[in-house]
Design an enzyme around this catalytic site. Structure first.
Site, short mmCIF file in Angstrom:
data_model
loop_
_atom_site.label_atom_id
_atom_site.label_comp_id
_atom_site.label_asym_id
_atom_site.label_seq_id
_atom_site.Cartn_x
_atom_site.Cartn_y
_atom_site.Cartn_z
N ASP A 65 0.83 -1.20 0.00
CA ASP A 65 0.00 0.00 0.00
C ASP A 65 0.87 1.26 0.00
OD1 ASP A 65 -2.39 1.79 0.81
OD2 ASP A 65 -3.28 -0.22 0.83
N HIS A 94 -3.79 5.96 3.57
CA HIS A 94 -4.48 4.76 3.12
C HIS A 94 -3.89 3.49 3.71
CE1 HIS A 94 -6.06 1.79 0.19
NE2 HIS A 94 -7.04 2.66 0.02
N ASN A 185 -13.43 0.56 -6.92
CA ASN A 185 -14.55 1.47 -6.77
C ASN A 185 -14.90 2.09 -8.11
OD1 ASN A 185 -14.15 1.00 -4.01
ND2 ASN A 185 -12.83 2.80 -3.82
N SER A 252 -11.34 -0.83 -0.91
CA SER A 252 -9.98 -0.94 -0.39
C SER A 252 -9.97 -1.06 1.12
CB SER A 252 -9.13 0.26 -0.83
OG SER A 252 -9.69 1.47 -0.37
#
Length: 303
Positions: A65, A94, A185, A252
């Protein structure tokens, strides 16, 4: 929804360091808060019910990530690698949120905690952006995590199909890693959705997002062949600056809930291989209504 049926059924290394060469020009993630409550997702899944049997102890989980905040009191890393060359700091937030959902430590008086606080978390920073990252660095992260013995690899990002990426997935699966990947998404500005990778590859546990009612979230990508849903709306998790962030949305953030459950299962049933674990997760998912959920939502798969 993952979690409740599976958790009920359970009731019956240091990673090599990659030197950072340059810090990013700006490292200014959105400001978090020190006030945090218990989210609906945590209440619904209630992982503390099975911590007497499994906390994910000794299961290595790789988070590929944006990095992880090294100073957060609820996050403990067993290893880290900077594949970007911009430093270990999470300049987006994130990766810190994803890591927290999986393995944030329980602290008395703090209402937020991770699904599997006993795991060994590895952080592979492959991007400084929430929206994109270099596919070659994602590939490098997947292979490196597999080489370090990660039994769960969380990929909360999406990219296009690429032979080298598929080969990296096959490599990790052959090393007995469960790969958990976000379905992606879709926003109104994106136009026609397309399948997300690595989530769309065979053998990957692809995760869509659900809201508190268990229904598929409006933004969850239906073009990706989803294996199971996880909580993906109005979530809370750990955040850079020793803080927390509220109102997180996206597949996510659904993926690490599933990755946490996978870690609980792998610790409790160490003789199961990655394919058996993946099938168990799918078979024990709660049912729900609506399209775009994949086979996990078939009543024939419920236990």
């Amino acid at each position: 929804m993952i979690g409740r049926a599976l958790l009920a059924s359970m009731l019956a290394l240091q990673a090599p360091l990659v030197p950072a060469v340059a810090a990013p020009d700006r490292c200014n993630p959105p400001r978090g808060t020190v006030e945090v409550g218990e989210s609906w997702a945590q209440k619904r899944l209630d992982p503390k019910r099975v911590w007497s049997l499994s906390t994910g102890a000794n299961v290595t989980v790789a988070v590929i990530d944006t990095g992880v905040d090294l100073t957060h009191p609820q996050l403990r890393l067993a290893g880290k690698a900077d594949l970007v060359g911009s430093g270990y700091n999470d300049c987006v937030g994130h990766g810190t949120a994803v890591a927290g959902i999986i393995g944030a430590q329980y602290i008395r008086g703090v209402l937020f905690h991770g699904m599997a606080p006993g795991v060994r978390l590895l952080s592979y920073k492959f991007t400084d952006s929430e929206t994109d990252g270099k596919t070659e660095l994602l590939i490098k992260g997947i292979k490196a995590a597999a080489d370090q013995g990660a039994k769960v690899i969380n990929v909360s990002s999406k990219t296009l199909d690429h032979p080298a990426l598929e080969a990296a997935v096959r490599y990790a699966l052959a090393k007995d890693a469960v790969i958990v990947a976000a379905a992606g998404n879709v926003s109104r500005r994106d136009g026609t959705p397309s399948p997300a990778y690595p989530a769309s590859y065979d053998g990957v546990l692809a995760v869509g997002a659900a809201g508190p009612d268990g229904a598929l979230s409006e933004f969850s990508n239906k073009e990706t062949p989803v294996s199971v849903l996880g909580p993906g709306q109005n979530l809370v998790s750990t955040w850079p600056g020793r803080s927390y962030f509220k109102g997180l949305d996206g597949t996510s953030y659904a993926a690490p809930y599933v990755a946490g459950v996978v870690a609980l299962v792998r610790a409790r049933y160490p003789t199961l291989d990655q394919a058996q674990v993946r099938r168990r997760i799918i078979a024990t998912a709660d049912g729900a209504t609506g399209a775009g959920k994949g086979p996990a939502w078939s009543t024939r798969c419920r236990r």
